[in-house]
Design a protein around this motif. Structure first.
Motif, PDB file in Angstrom:
ATOM      1  N   PRO A  60     -27.685 -33.187  45.449  1.00  0.00           N
ATOM      2  CA  PRO A  60     -26.235 -32.972  45.520  1.00  0.00           C
ATOM      3  C   PRO A  60     -25.662 -33.435  46.857  1.00  0.00           C
ATOM      4  O   PRO A  60     -26.349 -33.435  47.880  1.00  0.00           O
ATOM      5  CB  PRO A  60     -26.102 -31.449  45.374  1.00  0.00           C
ATOM      6  CG  PRO A  60     -27.372 -31.009  44.723  1.00  0.00           C
ATOM      7  CD  PRO A  60     -28.432 -31.944  45.232  1.00  0.00           C
ATOM      8  N   ARG A  61     -24.415 -33.837  46.825  1.00  0.00           N
ATOM      9  CA  ARG A  61     -23.707 -34.175  48.057  1.00  0.00           C
ATOM     10  C   ARG A  61     -23.298 -32.894  48.779  1.00  0.00           C
ATOM     11  O   ARG A  61     -22.971 -31.882  48.141  1.00  0.00           O
ATOM     12  CB  ARG A  61     -22.453 -34.996  47.744  1.00  0.00           C
ATOM     13  CG  ARG A  61     -22.738 -36.405  47.230  1.00  0.00           C
ATOM     14  CD  ARG A  61     -21.415 -37.131  46.971  1.00  0.00           C
ATOM     15  NE  ARG A  61     -21.627 -38.563  46.696  1.00  0.00           N
ATOM     16  CZ  ARG A  61     -21.845 -39.070  45.496  1.00  0.00           C
ATOM     17  NH1 ARG A  61     -21.885 -38.255  44.443  1.00  0.00           N
ATOM     18  NH2 ARG A  61     -22.034 -40.369  45.333  1.00  0.00           N
ATOM     19  N   THR A  62     -23.295 -32.947  50.085  1.00  0.00           N
ATOM     20  CA  THR A  62     -22.831 -31.787  50.848  1.00  0.00           C
ATOM     21  C   THR A  62     -21.312 -31.733  50.906  1.00  0.00           C
ATOM     22  O   THR A  62     -20.741 -30.684  51.200  1.00  0.00           O
ATOM     23  CB  THR A  62     -23.378 -31.825  52.280  1.00  0.00           C
ATOM     24  OG1 THR A  62     -22.969 -33.051  52.911  1.00  0.00           O
ATOM     25  CG2 THR A  62     -24.905 -31.751  52.273  1.00  0.00           C
ATOM     26  N   ARG A  63     -20.649 -32.862  50.605  1.00  0.00           N
ATOM     27  CA  ARG A  63     -19.187 -32.897  50.646  1.00  0.00           C
ATOM     28  C   ARG A  63     -18.664 -33.798  49.540  1.00  0.00           C
ATOM     29  O   ARG A  63     -18.945 -34.991  49.515  1.00  0.00           O
ATOM     30  CB  ARG A  63     -18.700 -33.409  52.004  1.00  0.00           C
ATOM     31  CG  ARG A  63     -17.197 -33.561  52.097  1.00  0.00           C
ATOM     32  CD  ARG A  63     -16.768 -34.165  53.424  1.00  0.00           C
ATOM     33  NE  ARG A  63     -15.340 -34.433  53.450  1.00  0.00           N
ATOM     34  CZ  ARG A  63     -14.767 -35.526  52.973  1.00  0.00           C
ATOM     35  NH1 ARG A  63     -15.531 -36.484  52.434  1.00  0.00           N
ATOM     36  NH2 ARG A  63     -13.457 -35.688  53.022  1.00  0.00           N
ATOM     37  N   VAL A  64     -17.928 -33.199  48.628  1.00  0.00           N
ATOM     38  CA  VAL A  64     -17.231 -33.947  47.585  1.00  0.00           C
ATOM     39  C   VAL A  64     -15.735 -33.742  47.814  1.00  0.00           C
ATOM     40  O   VAL A  64     -15.261 -32.609  47.850  1.00  0.00           O
ATOM     41  CB  VAL A  64     -17.615 -33.452  46.175  1.00  0.00           C
ATOM     42  CG1 VAL A  64     -16.787 -34.160  45.118  1.00  0.00           C
ATOM     43  CG2 VAL A  64     -19.099 -33.671  45.924  1.00  0.00           C
ATOM     44  N   PRO A  65     -14.952 -34.808  47.976  1.00  0.00           N
ATOM     45  CA  PRO A  65     -13.524 -34.654  48.260  1.00  0.00           C
ATOM     46  C   PRO A  65     -12.757 -34.007  47.106  1.00  0.00           C
ATOM     47  O   PRO A  65     -13.117 -34.168  45.938  1.00  0.00           O
ATOM     48  CB  PRO A  65     -13.049 -36.099  48.482  1.00  0.00           C
ATOM     49  CG  PRO A  65     -14.295 -36.873  48.786  1.00  0.00           C
ATOM     50  CD  PRO A  65     -15.379 -36.210  48.006  1.00  0.00           C
ATOM     51  N   ALA A  66     -11.712 -33.288  47.435  1.00  0.00           N
ATOM     52  CA  ALA A  66     -10.822 -32.733  46.411  1.00  0.00           C
ATOM     53  C   ALA A  66     -10.242 -33.872  45.579  1.00  0.00           C
ATOM     54  O   ALA A  66      -9.942 -34.943  46.097  1.00  0.00           O
ATOM     55  CB  ALA A  66      -9.701 -31.942  47.070  1.00  0.00           C
ATOM     56  N   GLY A  67     -10.104 -33.636  44.281  1.00  0.00           N
ATOM     57  CA  GLY A  67      -9.558 -34.655  43.395  1.00  0.00           C
ATOM     58  C   GLY A  67     -10.588 -35.599  42.826  1.00  0.00           C
ATOM     59  O   GLY A  67     -10.239 -36.498  42.050  1.00  0.00           O
ATOM     60  N   SER A  68     -11.855 -35.404  43.183  1.00  0.00           N
ATOM     61  CA  SER A  68     -12.907 -36.254  42.629  1.00  0.00           C
ATOM     62  C   SER A  68     -13.101 -35.956  41.148  1.00  0.00           C
ATOM     63  O   SER A  68     -13.226 -34.794  40.741  1.00  0.00           O
ATOM     64  CB  SER A  68     -14.224 -36.038  43.375  1.00  0.00           C
ATOM     65  OG  SER A  68     -14.120 -36.455  44.712  1.00  0.00           O
ATOM     66  N   VAL A  69     -13.117 -37.012  40.338  1.00  0.00           N
ATOM     67  CA  VAL A  69     -13.333 -36.885  38.897  1.00  0.00           C
ATOM     68  C   VAL A  69     -14.797 -37.211  38.618  1.00  0.00           C
ATOM     69  O   VAL A  69     -15.305 -38.234  39.082  1.00  0.00           O
ATOM     70  CB  VAL A  69     -12.403 -37.834  38.115  1.00  0.00           C
ATOM     71  CG1 VAL A  69     -12.649 -37.723  36.619  1.00  0.00           C
ATOM     72  CG2 VAL A  69     -10.943 -37.528  38.450  1.00  0.00           C
ATOM     73  N   ALA A  70     -15.477 -36.348  37.877  1.00  0.00           N
ATOM     74  CA  ALA A  70     -16.924 -36.470  37.769  1.00  0.00           C
ATOM     75  C   ALA A  70     -17.415 -36.178  36.357  1.00  0.00           C
ATOM     76  O   ALA A  70     -16.694 -35.595  35.533  1.00  0.00           O
ATOM     77  CB  ALA A  70     -17.585 -35.518  38.758  1.00  0.00           C
ATOM     78  N   VAL A  71     -18.653 -36.583  36.104  1.00  0.00           N
ATOM     79  CA  VAL A  71     -19.335 -36.266  34.856  1.00  0.00           C
ATOM     80  C   VAL A  71     -20.734 -35.743  35.185  1.00  0.00           C
ATOM     81  O   VAL A  71     -21.329 -36.108  36.194  1.00  0.00           O
ATOM     82  CB  VAL A  71     -19.447 -37.501  33.927  1.00  0.00           C
ATOM     83  CG1 VAL A  71     -18.083 -37.896  33.407  1.00  0.00           C
ATOM     84  CG2 VAL A  71     -20.115 -38.675  34.633  1.00  0.00           C
ATOM     85  N   ALA A  72     -21.237 -34.889  34.290  1.00  0.00           N
ATOM     86  CA  ALA A  72     -22.604 -34.373  34.404  1.00  0.00           C
ATOM     87  C   ALA A  72     -22.960 -33.710  33.085  1.00  0.00           C
ATOM     88  O   ALA A  72     -22.191 -32.879  32.580  1.00  0.00           O
ATOM     89  CB  ALA A  72     -22.726 -33.373  35.550  1.00  0.00           C
TER      90      ALA A  72
END
Length: 225
Positions: A165-177
């Motif tokens: 995992p990333r230690t920092r994901v910016p607000a507003g990031s669109v993701a899938v998992a």
């Protein structure tokens, strides 16, 4: 069902209810579709505020459970019976076609976009089309205020979380998992694969309700050029 008992009570072929302390019931379902169907049936009963439903304060859906939060004075035996009766209707419920629809504009510039294309065997533009052409549905919330787990999208986009995992994901990031898609409402650590960015505000304490997305809503991602 005895509120103090440990054995679950069956509710139809795929649902069962368990006591959660002295003021809640946990309904276990087969999948998120069954959870949302039951939530859609129970919600109006709770809003009607009649009989045993007047004792219910909240319904909290999750991936395969629905938590029915009541008050310490609630007769959980009676509430479990009412849930069982409602569950029979939920099993025959017709999916709602008038659920609120939210459009989320996305710049498909995420650092994992090309990797998602490689993992799925799609071209980058096909990943974008797959993410935007099929509607998503809000299954449940969690992880952070305003974060919604979106289900029902194109199954070709099912990919595993990142190994690290990333230690920092910016607000507003669109993701899938996995089977889900979602938008990070604030900067935080995260292991989902980032495919885009949006400026839409998912959580705003000055808004009523603060969360933009609620279970049962339909979400359309729109490419923001």
């Amino acid at each position: 069902m005895s509120p103090q008992g440990s054995s679950p009570s069956p509710i139809g072929p795929t649902l069962r209810v368990l006591p959660m302390g002295d003021a809640a019931l946990l309904v276990e379902a087969e999948d998120i579709d069954a959870v949302l169907a039951l939530d859609a049936v129970l919600g109006p009963l709770v809003e009607a505020n009649d009989g045993v439903w007047a004792e219910v304060d909240d319904l909290v859906p999750a991936a395969r459970t629905l938590l029915v939060v009541a008050r310490p004075t609630t007769d959980l035996e009676a509430l479990a019976g009412a849930v069982a009766e409602a569950a029979a209707w939920a099993g025959r419920a017709v999916p709602a076609t008038d659920s609120p629809v939210v459009e989320i504009p996305v710049r498909y510039d995420g650092p994992d976009l090309e990797e998602v294309a490689e993992l799925t065997g799609l071209r980058v533009d096909e990943v974008v089309r797959a993410h935007t052409e099929m509607p998503w549905r809000v299954g449940f919330g969690g992880f952070a205020p305003g974060f919604a787990y979106l289900v029902g999208g194109d199954p070709r986009l099912h990919v595993a979380r990142r190994a690290e995992p990333r230690t920092r994901v910016p607000a507003g990031s669109v993701a899938v998992a996995g089977e889900y898609s979602g938008v990070y409402p604030r900067e935080s650590p995260g292991g989902w694969r980032l495919i885009g960015t949006t400026d839409i505000v998912l959580w705003d304490v000055s808004r009523r309700p603060p969360a933009l997305l609620a279970p049962g809503m339909t979400v359309h991602f729109v490419r923001d050029r």
